[in-house]
Scaffold this motif. Structure first.
Motif, PDB file in Angstrom:
ATOM      1  N   ARG A   1     -20.444  30.586  77.590  1.00 10.73           N
ATOM      2  CA  ARG A   1     -21.575  31.509  77.491  1.00 10.73           C
ATOM      3  C   ARG A   1     -22.756  30.822  76.794  1.00 10.73           C
ATOM      4  O   ARG A   1     -22.590  30.154  75.779  1.00 10.73           O
TER       5      ARG A   1
ATOM      6  N   LEU B   1     -19.351  38.461  87.476  1.00  5.05           N
ATOM      7  CA  LEU B   1     -20.176  37.354  87.007  1.00  5.05           C
ATOM      8  C   LEU B   1     -20.556  36.409  88.140  1.00  5.05           C
ATOM      9  O   LEU B   1     -21.548  35.675  88.047  1.00  5.05           O
TER      10      LEU B   1
ATOM     11  N   GLY C   1     -27.126  37.591  89.630  1.00  5.76           N
ATOM     12  CA  GLY C   1     -27.647  38.466  88.594  1.00  5.76           C
ATOM     13  C   GLY C   1     -26.584  39.185  87.790  1.00  5.76           C
ATOM     14  O   GLY C   1     -26.897  40.045  86.960  1.00  5.76           O
ATOM     15  N   GLY C   2     -25.312  38.820  87.992  1.00  4.87           N
ATOM     16  CA  GLY C   2     -24.229  39.526  87.309  1.00  4.87           C
ATOM     17  C   GLY C   2     -23.862  38.976  85.949  1.00  4.87           C
ATOM     18  O   GLY C   2     -23.096  39.604  85.213  1.00  4.87           O
ATOM     19  N   ASP C   3     -24.399  37.806  85.584  1.00  4.48           N
ATOM     20  CA  ASP C   3     -24.073  37.185  84.301  1.00  4.48           C
ATOM     21  C   ASP C   3     -24.975  37.771  83.222  1.00  4.48           C
ATOM     22  O   ASP C   3     -25.928  37.140  82.747  1.00  4.48           O
ATOM     23  N   THR C   4     -24.663  39.004  82.814  1.00  7.47           N
ATOM     24  CA  THR C   4     -25.546  39.778  81.942  1.00  7.47           C
ATOM     25  C   THR C   4     -24.921  40.008  80.570  1.00  7.47           C
ATOM     26  O   THR C   4     -23.720  39.803  80.367  1.00  7.47           O
ATOM     27  N   ALA C   5     -25.756  40.471  79.641  1.00 11.27           N
ATOM     28  CA  ALA C   5     -25.270  40.796  78.299  1.00 11.27           C
ATOM     29  C   ALA C   5     -24.241  41.911  78.351  1.00 11.27           C
ATOM     30  O   ALA C   5     -23.276  41.918  77.571  1.00 11.27           O
ATOM     31  N   GLU C   6     -24.406  42.838  79.248  1.00 11.36           N
ATOM     32  CA  GLU C   6     -23.439  43.930  79.391  1.00 11.36           C
ATOM     33  C   GLU C   6     -22.079  43.390  79.827  1.00 11.36           C
ATOM     34  O   GLU C   6     -21.035  43.804  79.303  1.00 11.36           O
ATOM     35  N   ALA C   7     -22.082  42.451  80.774  1.00 10.07           N
ATOM     36  CA  ALA C   7     -20.830  41.848  81.225  1.00 10.07           C
ATOM     37  C   ALA C   7     -20.179  41.052  80.100  1.00 10.07           C
ATOM     38  O   ALA C   7     -18.958  41.063  79.935  1.00 10.07           O
ATOM     39  N   HIS C   8     -20.995  40.377  79.284  1.00 15.86           N
ATOM     40  CA  HIS C   8     -20.466  39.614  78.160  1.00 15.86           C
ATOM     41  C   HIS C   8     -19.782  40.549  77.162  1.00 15.86           C
ATOM     42  O   HIS C   8     -18.706  40.242  76.642  1.00 15.86           O
TER      43      HIS C   8
END
Length: 356
Positions: A176, A257, A261-268
């Motif tokens: 990350r 992910l 556009g899926g590698d977001t803070a929400e996904a983290h």
């Protein structure tokens, strides 16, 4: 600014990491030589530098960590070696030699690398090279099934599934904030050009961005969708419902992910929650199995004592405790905790004093 690039292909074994490494190699990135030799489990080749595999096996042995280790604390044990100065200097020296021999763009792939990404990232930086990470994604049921088919049969579905969750969630956390992409194995097989050329742009890989028609044709020949030989579902994998649900949720999160556009803070944040949930699940399992662990230690101590007694009986007189222990097979000694072995040596020394 340096043109040096190192692409690390990471993720669980049997997830398409070899296919990705081989594809980048065919397009012009350098896989350090010699490579691990192809075999029936990977007839197209592994795309793994032998030096890297040997190093990782050494470091895993020193840290007491397995390639597929389900223990959350295994990351701490392996991570300690990433800060070892002597080890880092070895890696830096090796990387420099590879840049000298193979050009400015390297691809390094080994499923064991996930345990030591801090070591590689810091070493690449010392070589004035930019690191990037591509994590291959394959459904956990297929990974478990493929490992069951081709690898050590002593590990069961539960251990393999738990190890996959542990590996993938920590790999996500460790990469990350870095230049990274997640690629589905299925997408690579269906139309490799889309994910691979996207990598070339994202990681600024000259070899990929300037690939010639002949190179592209060779990749088409290299990628063989028929090598996806295991396609299991949860109906085929015997694991507790709680672990199955956690593994499936982990897969869905990682799969997201890989979406543009899926590698977001929400996904983290969701990944962090899953990692905490897994740590708690594993701690509960260890607590439940504590009696079994103690029993295994007792059985190991008993087996060692019997071996020592048998070894002593073959001699005309008492032998030093250390020499008796040397006659016990290594596999037996390895089962016994060091504290138990020390206690046994003291007991044997006292016995020797009475005999003398």
């Amino acid at each position: 600014m340096s043109n040096r690039r190192v692409v690390f292909v990471v993720g669980s074994g049997r997830s398409g990491t070899s296919t990705m490494s081989g594809t980048l190699q065919t397009l012009g990135l350098h896989v350090p030589q010699p490579e691990v030799v192809a075999d029936s489990t990977n007839p197209k080749g592994f795309g793994e530098p032998q030096w890297v595999v040997d190093l990782h096996q050494e470091l895993l042995g020193r840290s007491g960590v397995q390639v597929s280790d389900a223990r959350p604390r295994a990351w701490l044990e392996a991570g300690k070696l990433s800060a070892d100065h002597a080890t880092r200097e070895r890696v830096i020296s090796w990387l420099e030699s590879q840049f000298a021999d193979g050009g400015d763009e390297l691809v390094i792939k080994d499923p064991r690398a996930a345990w030591f990404m801090g070591l590689w990232r810091a070493s690449a930086e010392r070589c004035d090279a930019t690191s990037s990470f591509v994590t291959m994604l394959r459904p956990p049921t297929e990974v478990v099934g493929s490992k069951k088919k081709y690898y050590d049969q002593r590990q069961g579905d539960v251990t393999r599934t738990a190890a996959w969750v542990n590996m993938m969630l920590h790999t996500e956390r460790a990469t990350r904030g870095e230049a990274r992409r997640f690629v589905r194995y299925a997408d690579l097989l269906a139309d490799w050009t889309q994910p691979v050329f996207a990598l070339g742009e994202a990681f600024d890989l000259h070899s990929v961005k300037t690939a010639m028609a002949g190179d592209i044709a060779q990749v088409h020949k290299f990628i063989d969708p028929s090598l996806r030989r295991v396609t299991l579902t949860w109906d085929d994998v015997e694991v507790p419902a709680s672990l199955r649900d956690l593994a499936e949720e982990t897969w869905q999160t990682l799969d997201g992910l890989a979406t543009e556009g899926g590698d977001t803070a929400e996904a983290h944040a969701h990944s962090d929650q899953l990692r905490v949930a897994y740590d708690e699940m594993y701690a509960d399992a260890e607590a439940f199995a504590h009696s079994t662990t103690l029993a295994a230690r007792r059985e190991g101590s008993i087996a060692t004592r019997r071996e020592l007694e048998a070894a002593g009986a073959t001699r005309p007189g008492p032998a030093p405790a250390g020499r008796r222990a040397d006659r016990v097979p290594h596999a037996v000694r390895a089962m016994v905790p060091e504290s138990a072995r020390r206690g046994l040596r003291k007991a044997l020394n006292r016995q020797r004093g009475r005999e003398d």
